[in-house]
Design an enzyme around this catalytic site. Structure first.
Site, PDB file in Angstrom:
ATOM      1  N   GLU A 192       0.826  -1.230   0.000  1.00 47.77           N
ATOM      2  CA  GLU A 192       0.000   0.000   0.000  1.00 47.77           C
ATOM      3  C   GLU A 192       0.851   1.268   0.000  1.00 47.77           C
ATOM      4  O   GLU A 192       0.459   2.277  -0.598  1.00 47.77           O
ATOM      5  CB  GLU A 192      -0.945   0.002   1.210  1.00 47.77           C
ATOM      6  N   PHE A 252     -12.358  -6.027  13.868  1.00 47.76           N
ATOM      7  CA  PHE A 252     -11.250  -6.556  13.075  1.00 47.76           C
ATOM      8  C   PHE A 252     -10.863  -5.559  11.983  1.00 47.76           C
ATOM      9  O   PHE A 252     -11.694  -5.084  11.219  1.00 47.76           O
ATOM     10  CB  PHE A 252     -11.659  -7.893  12.443  1.00 47.76           C
ATOM     11  N   GLN A 253      -9.578  -5.229  11.921  1.00 47.95           N
ATOM     12  CA  GLN A 253      -9.000  -4.288  10.957  1.00 47.95           C
ATOM     13  C   GLN A 253      -9.644  -2.908  11.031  1.00 47.95           C
ATOM     14  O   GLN A 253      -9.741  -2.197  10.033  1.00 47.95           O
ATOM     15  CB  GLN A 253      -9.068  -4.842   9.530  1.00 47.95           C
ATOM     16  N   LYS A 261     -17.681   0.264   5.056  1.00 48.04           N
ATOM     17  CA  LYS A 261     -18.073  -0.762   4.109  1.00 48.04           C
ATOM     18  C   LYS A 261     -19.570  -0.754   3.815  1.00 48.04           C
ATOM     19  O   LYS A 261     -19.991  -0.972   2.671  1.00 48.04           O
ATOM     20  CB  LYS A 261     -17.642  -2.143   4.621  1.00 48.04           C
ATOM     21  N   MET A 291      24.591   8.445   3.009  1.00 46.12           N
ATOM     22  CA  MET A 291      24.518   9.779   3.595  1.00 46.12           C
ATOM     23  C   MET A 291      24.720   9.729   5.108  1.00 46.12           C
ATOM     24  O   MET A 291      25.364  10.610   5.686  1.00 46.12           O
ATOM     25  CB  MET A 291      23.183  10.441   3.262  1.00 46.12           C
TER      26      MET A 291
END
Length: 563
Positions: free
Chosen positions: A50, A112-113, A162, A474
């Site tokens: 993602e 959940f999630q 959802k 760096m």
């Protein structure tokens, strides 16, 4: 028209002219992805992470000037996007990120999630929304694109539960948006513009300070005309590479921590600094008490909160850089006397001769600066250059011959390692006929290496040039200069076989230890039309110079490193 929430999202993207979307599905986003399966309005690219989806949308937006779009699921799907969103926010890149959320009835139950996506994204978005009803979804989608692309651009986040993605409602997509609390100012104050014109005419040591806002405002043509009229010397920030071509006689190059000697000296000695779309970042100003201490400051920016935020402006102008320049240029065409700044230009020419941007080439080791310059010789204007973050990024900014805006795609404000490869994918999607090159390091490239698979699946022939010094370069440089060579956790001597790795993803790979091998490999990679990786073995201890130490004045540059 009666549509469910997922259909509304698809039709909104169609109405906004979106041609490509990057994303990653999941449980809460299944309704949206079912509609993506059915539609033929835009292409969806399934990234392998993602974070990469947002970086790819970011690269697409930076290269094209359009709004980039990413769609992800809830919970970890969304939290994985935060680095990408923060990267875009730091560099004022227009994005719309649509995340799915658990059903409204479960919000606040630790389902959940479930994650507080709006709360998490608030610090790193220009604006964000939690959709609460189907009736407000069309308006929110329209507002998101408007807010992302207007004023000072930035990422906008929409969190869609959802159940709303499945709820049917009336789809009335607004033609225009008017927000009472958000009205960007595009036209500068005419009286202030006249004062600026007079100040420019009276200045003996004027300097143009060009920032990333010049690219967002599409003002490169006007800025080049300003230089043709006045021949005022100009410096650019890291984000403004390409506004003036590298060979423009009025360009002094990049200013700041790793800027050219002449650019930093010009900023230190100018009596008038005209800041166009720049925000006086700490990497540019150095020690604030010593910055531009002999200069009056003109600050032109569309974001009123940026003006006088860090450096007090004597001539503040809120407005779009292009619009302000269109009003300013006629005032300078009338009677600007170029001869008034001849002594200033001669002084700067001497500075440039004294310490030009240079490096010590080698016959036994590949120097990264040579690689960048040779890359420019071979691909030049035909390439769009993305980078990761580190030494390779600064060498690219210093030595690549950029010639037009949006040719250079890099994470400036946040400094995000792992940005380059997915961003270069987005760049290639925006401009299929251009060569898309990601200049990376052997540390950065591994952070989103999985996107080689995305490139292979979708036929996106990004060329990755990995300047491999087996260090976090760096950080190692700072440890060399300021930490008595305590190379704490920066040695990357054990690395994968990059050639086998890219081949396992379906691409082509090359090891380059000599100049001849690099030239041959680059041409082969371009002709292959496959995802490619060049493992370029460079001098391990090469440093990026000049360098202004943190907190130091711009005129106190380290020009060389001595043991």
């Amino acid at each position: 028209m009666q549509l469910n929430g997922s259909e509304m999202i698809i039709h909104s993207l169609k109405n906004e002219g979106v041609q490509i979307v990057f994303g990653y599905p999941g449980g809460a986003a299944l309704n949206i992805y079912d509609e993506i399966y059915k539609q033929k309005f835009f292409k969806h690219i399934l990234t392998r992470h993602e974070q990469a989806a947002v970086h790819a949308a970011d690269g697409y937006a930076r290269a094209s000037g359009k709004v980039g779009v990413a769609i992800v699921t809830s919970g970890p799907g969304f939290t994985n996007t935060i680095t990408g969103i923060a990267t875009a926010y730091a560099d004022s890149v227009p994005l719309v990120i649509i995340s799915a959320q658990v059903p409204t009835s479960l919000i606040g139950t630790d389902a959940f999630q479930e994650i507080d996506a709006v709360g998490i994204s608030r610090p790193c978005t220009k604006h964000n929304f939690l959709v609460k009803t189907i009736d407000e979804l069309p308006r929110i989608l329209k507002e998101a694109f408007y807010i992302a692309s207007s004023g000072r651009p930035g990422p906008v986040h929409i969190d869609v539960p959802k159940d709303i993605t499945a709820t049917i409602g009336e789809f009335n997509y607004p033609d225009n948006i008017k927000l009472q609390t958000y009205k960007p100012t595009y036209n500068g104050n005419p009286r202030q513009i006249k004062k600026v014109a007079l100040a420019i005419k009276e200045a003996k040591k004027p300097l143009l300070y060009l920032g990333g806002g010049c690219i967002a405002s599409k003002s490169a043509k006007l800025i080049r005309e300003l230089c043709e009229i006045t021949h005022i010397p100009a410096v650019n920030t890291f984000m403004a590479c390409g506004i003036l071509s590298t060979n423009n006689p009025d360009s002094l190059g990049m200013v700041g921590m790793h800027g050219s000697y002449v650019a930093n000296m010009a900023m230190s000695e100018a009596d008038l600094i005209v800041a166009l779309g720049a925000r006086f970042d700490d990497r540019v100003t150095g020690k604030l008490s010593e910055f531009g201490k002999y200069a009056q400051i003109v600050h032109i920016d569309i974001d009123p909160s940026s003006i006088s935020k860090i450096v007090e402006a004597n001539f503040p102008i809120v407005g779009d850089v292009s619009n302000v320049l269109e009003e300013l240029l006629p005032l300078l065409r009338e009677d600007y006397a170029t001869q008034n700044i001849l002594a200033w230009r001669e002084r700067l020419a001497q500075y440039n001769k004294l310490h030009p941007l240079s490096y010590q080439d080698s016959t036994t080791q590949l120097k990264p600066q040579w690689v960048i310059k040779k890359l420019g010789d071979i691909v030049g204007e035909n390439a769009l250059i993305s980078t990761d973050v580190g030494q390779h990024q600064m060498w690219a900014a210093q030595f690549y011959p950029f010639s037009f805006p949006r040719q250079f795609i890099s994470s400036g404000g946040l400094g995000t390692m792992g940005f380059g490869l997915p961003a270069a994918m987005g760049v290639k999607c925006a401009f299929p006929d251009k060569v898309s090159i990601n200049i990376s390091g052997d540390g950065s490239i591994l952070m989103n290496i999985q996107e080689l698979m995305t490139c292979a699946v979708y036929g996106i022939p990004v060329i990755n040039i990995v300047l491999n010094n087996n260090y976090l370069g760096m950080v190692r440089q700072w440890q060399t200069f300021f930490y008595d060579k305590h190379y704490s956790e920066t040695d990357l001597e054990k690395q994968p076989d990059f050639v086998k790795l890219v081949e396992s993803f379906g691409g082509v790979g090359y090891v380059c230890k000599t100049k001849e091998e690099f030239i041959s490999a680059l041409n082969a990679a371009i002709n292959s039309q496959k995802p490619a990786l060049l493992d370029v073995r460079i001098d391990r201890m090469e440093n990026v110079l000049p360098m202004v130490p943190t907190g130091g004045a711009l005129f106190n540059m380290m020009l060389e490193y001595k043991e």
